[in-house]
Design a protein around this motif. Sequence first.
Motif, short mmCIF file in Angstrom:
data_model
loop_
_atom_site.label_atom_id
_atom_site.label_comp_id
_atom_site.label_asym_id
_atom_site.label_seq_id
_atom_site.Cartn_x
_atom_site.Cartn_y
_atom_site.Cartn_z
N ASN A 11 -3.84 -1.09 10.48
CA ASN A 11 -4.58 -2.36 10.34
C ASN A 11 -4.82 -3.06 11.67
OD1 ASN A 11 -4.65 -2.24 7.52
ND2 ASN A 11 -2.52 -2.95 7.44
N MET A 12 -3.78 -3.12 12.49
CA MET A 12 -3.92 -3.85 13.75
C MET A 12 -4.86 -3.12 14.70
SD MET A 12 -3.41 -6.63 15.15
CE MET A 12 -2.41 -7.52 13.98
N LEU A 14 -7.35 -1.26 13.86
CA LEU A 14 -8.71 -1.44 13.35
C LEU A 14 -9.24 -2.83 13.70
CD1 LEU A 14 -10.96 -0.06 11.67
CD2 LEU A 14 -10.01 -1.21 9.66
N SER A 15 -8.41 -3.86 13.52
CA SER A 15 -8.86 -5.23 13.84
C SER A 15 -9.22 -5.35 15.31
CB SER A 15 -7.75 -6.23 13.53
OG SER A 15 -7.48 -6.23 12.17
N LYS A 18 -12.42 -3.43 16.18
CA LYS A 18 -13.64 -4.14 15.73
C LYS A 18 -14.08 -5.15 16.78
CE LYS A 18 -13.39 -3.72 10.74
NZ LYS A 18 -12.79 -4.24 9.50
N GLU A 42 -14.53 2.84 8.57
CA GLU A 42 -14.34 1.39 8.46
C GLU A 42 -14.87 0.65 9.69
OE1 GLU A 42 -10.36 0.38 7.21
OE2 GLU A 42 -10.60 1.54 5.38
N LEU A 113 -2.58 -11.81 12.24
CA LEU A 113 -3.46 -11.31 11.18
C LEU A 113 -4.91 -11.79 11.34
CD1 LEU A 113 -2.73 -9.56 8.74
CD2 LEU A 113 -2.56 -11.65 7.37
N ALA A 115 -6.69 -11.65 13.67
CA ALA A 115 -7.48 -10.71 14.49
C ALA A 115 -8.60 -10.11 13.66
CB ALA A 115 -6.57 -9.60 15.02
N SER A 116 -8.37 -9.91 12.36
CA SER A 116 -9.38 -9.27 11.51
C SER A 116 -10.60 -10.15 11.32
CB SER A 116 -8.77 -8.90 10.16
OG SER A 116 -8.31 -10.06 9.51
N VAL A 117 -10.49 -11.45 11.60
CA VAL A 117 -11.67 -12.33 11.53
C VAL A 117 -12.00 -12.90 12.92
CG1 VAL A 117 -11.50 -12.92 9.08
CG2 VAL A 117 -10.21 -14.28 10.72
N SER A 120 -7.58 -14.37 16.17
CA SER A 120 -6.15 -14.18 16.46
C SER A 120 -5.67 -15.20 17.50
CB SER A 120 -5.94 -12.77 17.03
OG SER A 120 -4.60 -12.58 17.44
N ILE A 141 -10.54 -10.55 20.30
CA ILE A 141 -10.11 -10.82 18.91
C ILE A 141 -9.64 -12.26 18.73
CG2 ILE A 141 -9.55 -8.45 18.23
CD1 ILE A 141 -6.55 -9.25 18.89
#
Length: 252
Positions: A11-12, A14-15, A18, A42, A113, A115-117, A120, A141
């Motif tokens: 997950n991290m 990938l974030s 991105k 993804e 978390l 970071a995904s939007v 971060s 991020i």
Amino acid sequence: MNTITFIGNGNMALSIAKGLMDEYKIEVVGRSEEKLDKFESELGIEIEKHMMDGFNINAKTIMFCVKPANVESVGVRLKGKARVIYSVLAGTSVKKLKDNLDSEAVVRTMPNLAASVGLSMTTLTGDESFKDEAEELLSAIGATRWLNTEKELDIATALAGSGPAYLALIAEALADGAVKQGLKRDDSMLIMRGLFGGFGGLIQDIHPALLKDGVMSPGGTTAAGYAALEEGNVRSACIDAISKAYEKATQL
Ligand SMILES: NC(=O)c1ccc[n+]([C@@H]2O[C@H](COP(=O)([O-])OP(=O)(O)OC[C@H]3O[C@@H](n4cnc5c(N)ncnc54)[C@H](OP(=O)(O)O)[C@@H]3O)[C@@H](O)[C@H]2O)c1
């Protein structure tokens, strides 16, 4: 375009990928072809994918995104000497990383978390000569803050790394409280989300104590609710939460 090599495809990774994919070439190293393919789909762009066994990190800029317990087992599967390793591993010291991975330099980073939007709050520490590069990379991020010691990074981990979970508890509990009083669940959730969105903006410029004073009129509703939070020792529980999480970060 410079290349960033991710070791780990969770997950991290990938974030962060991105956030970086528009400015850097992305290369990912994992232990399962299926998971590498999933990572690529993804991300939505073509990337270089490699299996971990015998992968040569020589002169590469590495984003190290496995779990703290995997440092030794991953270290023995890699060969060569990296240019720099940016590690996202919670509670894993520069010394432990250097003992298990060969690299000219090591920087510890602690994203969260959000970071995904792209929001971060990431703290950084390690080899000072990579401070500027680390800040530039991780600003992809969200916000960054360089700290002078690993102890400070472990404390910051307890605050911003774990923080989303603490705020999630508060968010859910407040929404539950509104449901208890008779507000519909979907109304309650939407209003809670709006509250956190607005608060996120306000807290950037206003000291928390002034924010509280600004909304608390004498003998009013906020004063009544606020007193209940103090009676429930929420302040002291928050201070303890940071203390326990920091303690844990030093034991990983
Ligand atoms: N999530 C957060 O909010 C957050 C915030 C700050 C820091 N971190 C740190 O980020 C790191 C990764 O977290 P994550 O959320 O991305 O975890 P994750 O989604 O579970 O990903 C873990 C990665 O480690 C790999 N891995 C697991 N066991 C391995 C082994 N024995 N050998 C080789 N590779 C192995 C996994 O490979 P497979 O896919 O093949 O299983 C996967 O690529 C953690 O160290 C954590 O401390 C996380």
